[in-house]
Motif scaffolding. Structure first.
Motif, PDB file in Angstrom:
ATOM      1  N   ARG A 353       0.981  -1.015   0.161  1.00 46.46           N
ATOM      2  CA  ARG A 353       0.089   0.024  -0.014  1.00 46.46           C
ATOM      3  C   ARG A 353       0.984   1.266   0.070  1.00 46.46           C
ATOM      4  NH1 ARG A 353      -3.854  -1.552   4.812  1.00 46.46           N
ATOM      5  NH2 ARG A 353      -4.371   0.899   4.817  1.00 46.46           N
ATOM      6  N   ARG A 355       0.873   5.098  -0.182  1.00 43.26           N
ATOM      7  CA  ARG A 355       0.105   6.562   0.027  1.00 43.26           C
ATOM      8  C   ARG A 355       0.935   7.764  -0.474  1.00 43.26           C
ATOM      9  NH1 ARG A 355      -3.950   7.396   5.226  1.00 43.26           N
ATOM     10  NH2 ARG A 355      -4.337   5.585   4.235  1.00 43.26           N
ATOM     11  N   TYR A 357       0.969  11.951  -0.506  1.00 44.13           N
ATOM     12  CA  TYR A 357       0.574  13.141   0.403  1.00 44.13           C
ATOM     13  C   TYR A 357       0.714  14.446  -0.408  1.00 44.13           C
ATOM     14  CZ  TYR A 357       0.536   9.781   4.336  1.00 44.13           C
ATOM     15  OH  TYR A 357       0.656   8.532   5.085  1.00 44.13           O
ATOM     16  N   ARG A 382      -8.949   7.611  -2.957  1.00 42.21           N
ATOM     17  CA  ARG A 382      -8.794   8.847  -2.230  1.00 42.21           C
ATOM     18  C   ARG A 382      -9.038   8.467  -0.826  1.00 42.21           C
ATOM     19  NH1 ARG A 382      -5.912  12.893  -3.358  1.00 42.21           N
ATOM     20  NH2 ARG A 382      -6.633  12.460  -5.591  1.00 42.21           N
ATOM     21  N   MET A 383      -7.857   8.831   0.020  1.00 45.76           N
ATOM     22  CA  MET A 383      -8.002   8.794   1.371  1.00 45.76           C
ATOM     23  C   MET A 383      -8.202  10.239   2.007  1.00 45.76           C
ATOM     24  SD  MET A 383      -7.288   5.680   1.193  1.00 45.76           S
ATOM     25  CE  MET A 383      -7.235   5.260   3.022  1.00 45.76           C
ATOM     26  N   GLU A 387      -4.653  13.225  -0.391  1.00 50.41           N
ATOM     27  CA  GLU A 387      -4.026  12.090  -0.144  1.00 50.41           C
ATOM     28  C   GLU A 387      -4.625  11.231  -0.908  1.00 50.41           C
ATOM     29  OE1 GLU A 387      -3.824  10.764   3.956  1.00 50.41           O
ATOM     30  OE2 GLU A 387      -3.133  12.711   4.813  1.00 50.41           O
ATOM     31  N   TYR A 388      -3.744  10.125  -1.573  1.00 51.61           N
ATOM     32  CA  TYR A 388      -4.135   9.091  -2.586  1.00 51.61           C
ATOM     33  C   TYR A 388      -3.301   7.921  -2.198  1.00 51.61           C
ATOM     34  CZ  TYR A 388      -6.028   7.424  -6.853  1.00 51.61           C
ATOM     35  OH  TYR A 388      -7.000   6.651  -7.665  1.00 51.61           O
ATOM     36  N   GLU A 389      -4.037   6.717  -2.268  1.00 54.40           N
ATOM     37  CA  GLU A 389      -3.384   5.520  -1.926  1.00 54.40           C
ATOM     38  C   GLU A 389      -3.398   4.383  -2.802  1.00 54.40           C
ATOM     39  OE1 GLU A 389      -3.107   3.628   2.246  1.00 54.40           O
ATOM     40  OE2 GLU A 389      -4.308   2.399   1.386  1.00 54.40           O
ATOM     41  N   TYR A 390      -2.582   3.870  -3.408  1.00 51.41           N
ATOM     42  CA  TYR A 390      -2.302   2.635  -4.484  1.00 51.41           C
ATOM     43  C   TYR A 390      -2.432   1.357  -3.612  1.00 51.41           C
ATOM     44  CZ  TYR A 390      -1.643   6.258  -8.156  1.00 51.41           C
ATOM     45  OH  TYR A 390      -1.691   7.255  -8.789  1.00 51.41           O
ATOM     46  N   THR A 391      -3.129   0.493  -3.845  1.00 54.57           N
ATOM     47  CA  THR A 391      -2.991  -0.860  -3.227  1.00 54.57           C
ATOM     48  C   THR A 391      -2.626  -1.884  -4.466  1.00 54.57           C
ATOM     49  OG1 THR A 391      -4.658  -0.595  -1.402  1.00 54.57           O
ATOM     50  CG2 THR A 391      -3.981  -2.749  -2.067  1.00 54.57           C
TER      51      THR A 391
END
Length: 611
Positions: A353, A355, A357, A382-383, A387-391
């Motif tokens: 994961r 993330r 910022y 979108r967190m 903030e954006y998170e790739y899994t």
């Protein structure tokens, strides 16, 4: 024969083998007494008692420490646990051989704050207070204040320039840290709190001063009157930041650090050139903002202020297609500028994961068009607004390492593929490059009662382990030879540059001051990232089965060489070198062989499952 009886017989026989090299007493010789620990002038962090150890010749001579008989071992080593008191404290060690005796004195310093402050005369303990360093925060933020005096007192904290005062409350063990949750410097930023009565604390929302960015005085008194003659004036100064300013700065040198909390193994990467905002300061550490809601502590030396910077716009993040190579798959994320990143690795399911910022608001994305077979899917969400998170879900039984770095402003994630496709029972380590790291040097590391040094003993173990691994097909490299001094950072870089598939760091354990060393013994293994959990577990299982010492299990801990390595990394502590009996095991060739055998068998079992 019952299994327990057989195991007891084995341990007894093994102990006799270890002790077979013990020194034989010679009649008529004067005792030669050596106190290895503590050394003269040490600061010993002990609240009621601590340990003393060393060795004596002849080995049968009794040793007394401050009148208490030390526990003796057949090779002449000894260990004692004795009560201590605050201030300058002297250990008197006496060896008596008939009419002859030898005395060795050790003077150390025991900090006052580890003991209760006496009620008379009325005073503050000048060895314990908070803040203890330069302290910066915005108005309205809660500042933490701690002081120590006698139980039953009513101390106050004052900020004279603001006309602000507040009573401090005695902190019971239950509410010590809970009562500080509002403070900017809460949690792991608070100092060690001694487990004694008479520790007082409070939090105080700092009002706006008439002039921002000026320094303010912190003062403790034993009454609400700031003019009270019994006072404590910490050298630290409080600076209130101007809320109209944003205090932007640039990261001068990359920061990589483990993050405390429930997300085990999470790592922060602040790249050189990233823009952050200063939110608070505690001495040599800065609290910086990387998004609207996320803040992290970093070394102050990594930050350079930018006085005239316009607030940067959020950066868009677009994921490019993957690039597949024989030993890794590479993902590239296009950015307009370098951003702070956190990485979290999980085992169930196998995923990474990532993330970012400070990103612009983009639609959530789902992509399944990657051609490399180890990539199962990549999801984005979108967190927060910035903030954006790739899994990244992986088709792997075991993760073999990753690297995160910047290529100009492109963020690169490299995911390593398994080093071999199938487990070969004949040559289980064929195709693997294993990096062995003999712990310590140039520092001595821990020291044993005979004077043995951890930095000298660890290469003896890695040398034998290298031989056994090579016999089973491994290519083995070591981070240092018998004499070379290598920094922690260099050790991980050596392994990473060589492309090692596993990293094994060999150490021997010790205990902090003030702990009873007799019940705390044995072997154990440490890890940090989830990819290192299985090798740590299997190696520890075989240490427990093959070696005769107690075992305290697998421990998650943010140790540098476990945290900063790209590949699965574990740190071994096969015994406590400071304990006389365990030092005898450590220096024995048979025990060395059994430890090396346990590591080899544990790694074999791990590979059988992972491949």
């Amino acid at each position: 024969m019952p299994a327990r009886t057989a195991h007891l017989m084995y341990k007894t026989a093994f102990l006799l083998l270890v002790l077979s090299g013990a020194v034989v007493a010679q009649k008529g010789t004067a005792p030669q007494l050596t106190v290895v620990y503590p050394e003269e002038g040490d600061v010993v962090q002990a609240g009621d008692s601590t340990y003393v150890f060393g060795h004596v010749t002849p080995p049968g001579v009794p040793v007394f420490v401050n009148g208490l008989r030390a526990k003796k071992y057949v090779n002449g080593t000894f260990m004692a646990v004795v009560p201590v008191s605050p201030g300058v404290f002297r250990f008197s060690c006496l060896a008596i051989d008939g009419l002859d005796s030898t005395r060795v004195l050790r003077s150390v310093r025991i900090p006052d704050y580890l003991f209760e402050t006496p009620p008379e005369p009325a005073r503050f303990d000048t060895s314990f207070f908070f803040p203890a360093a330069e302290y910066e925060l915005f108005p309205g933020e809660h500042a933490a204040f701690l002081a120590k005096t006698a139980r039953g007192k009513k101390p106050f904290v004052h900020i004279p320039e603001l006309g602000t005062s507040r009573a401090l409350r005695e902190m019971s063990s239950r509410r010590r840290r809970r009562s500080m949750r509002k403070a900017v410097f809460a949690g792991d930023r608070l100092p060690f709190l001694p487990k004694v009565r008479g520790v007082y604390g409070t939090t105080l929302p700092v009002p706006a001063p008439s002039s921002f960015d000026s320094t303010l005085t912190v003062m403790f008194t034993l009454s609400s009157d700031p003019a009270d003659s019994v006072r404590l004036m910490p050298p630290a100064r409080l600076r209130v930041l101007d809320p109209a300013r944003e205090y932007w700065g640039i990261i001068d040198s990359e920061v990589r650090s483990g993050l405390p909390g429930r997300k085990r193994g999470q790592i922060l990467i602040l790249p050189q050139g990233a823009l952050v905002r200063k939110k608070a300061r505690d001495g040599n550490s800065l609290h910086v903002s990387v998004s609207a809601k996320s803040r992290f502590w970093i070394p102050a030396t990594a930050f350079s202020p930018l006085d005239s910077l316009e607030p940067p716009k959020p950066a868009t993040a677009v994921l490019a297609r993957s690039e597949s190579e024989p030993d890794l798959v590479r993902l590239r994320i296009f950015l307009q500028r370098r951003l702070a990143v956190t990485v979290l690795q999980t085992r169930r399911p196998q995923q990474l994961r990532l993330r970012l910022y400070g990103t612009a608001k983009l639609p959530d994305m789902l992509r399944k068009d990657f051609s490399d077979p180890i990539l199962h899917e990549i999801r984005g969400r979108r967190m927060a607004d910035d903030e954006y998170e790739y899994t990244i879900r992986l088709n792997m039984k075991q993760q073999w390492g990753y690297r995160v770095y910047y290529d100009n402003t492109d963020l690169i994630l490299e995911i390593r593929k398994p080093p071999v496709q199938r487990f070969n029972p004949e040559l289980p380590f064929e195709g693997l490059l294993i990096c062995l790291d003999p712990g310590h040097s140039p520092d001595e590391g821990a020291t044993g009662p005979t004077g043995s040094s951890e930095k000298v003993v660890t290469p003896e173990y890695t040398r034998l382990l290298k031989k056994l691994l090579e016999e089973k097909g491994a290519t083995v490299m070591v981070t240092r030879n018998d004499t070379a001094g290598v920094t922690l950072a260099a050790r991980t870089l050596i392994a990473d540059a060589a492309g090692a598939h596993l990293f094994i760091s060999m150490h021997f354990n010790s205990l902090p001051d003030g702990v009873n060393p007799f019940p705390l013994r044995g072997s154990g293994v440490y890890y940090y990232t989830s990819q290192s959990y299985l090798p740590a577990t299997y190696v520890n299982d075989y240490l427990r089965k093959i070696t005769p010492l107690p075992n305290y299990g697998v421990t998650y801990q943010s140790l540098y060489v476990c945290r900063q390595t790209a590949m699965p990394a574990i740190l071994l502590e096969p015994a406590f070198i400071m304990h006389p009996l365990e030092e005898m095991y450590i220096l024995n060739g048979e025990y060395r062989r059994r430890v090396a055998e346990a590591v080899v068998k544990g790694l074999e079992a791990f590979l059988r499952r992972a491949l």
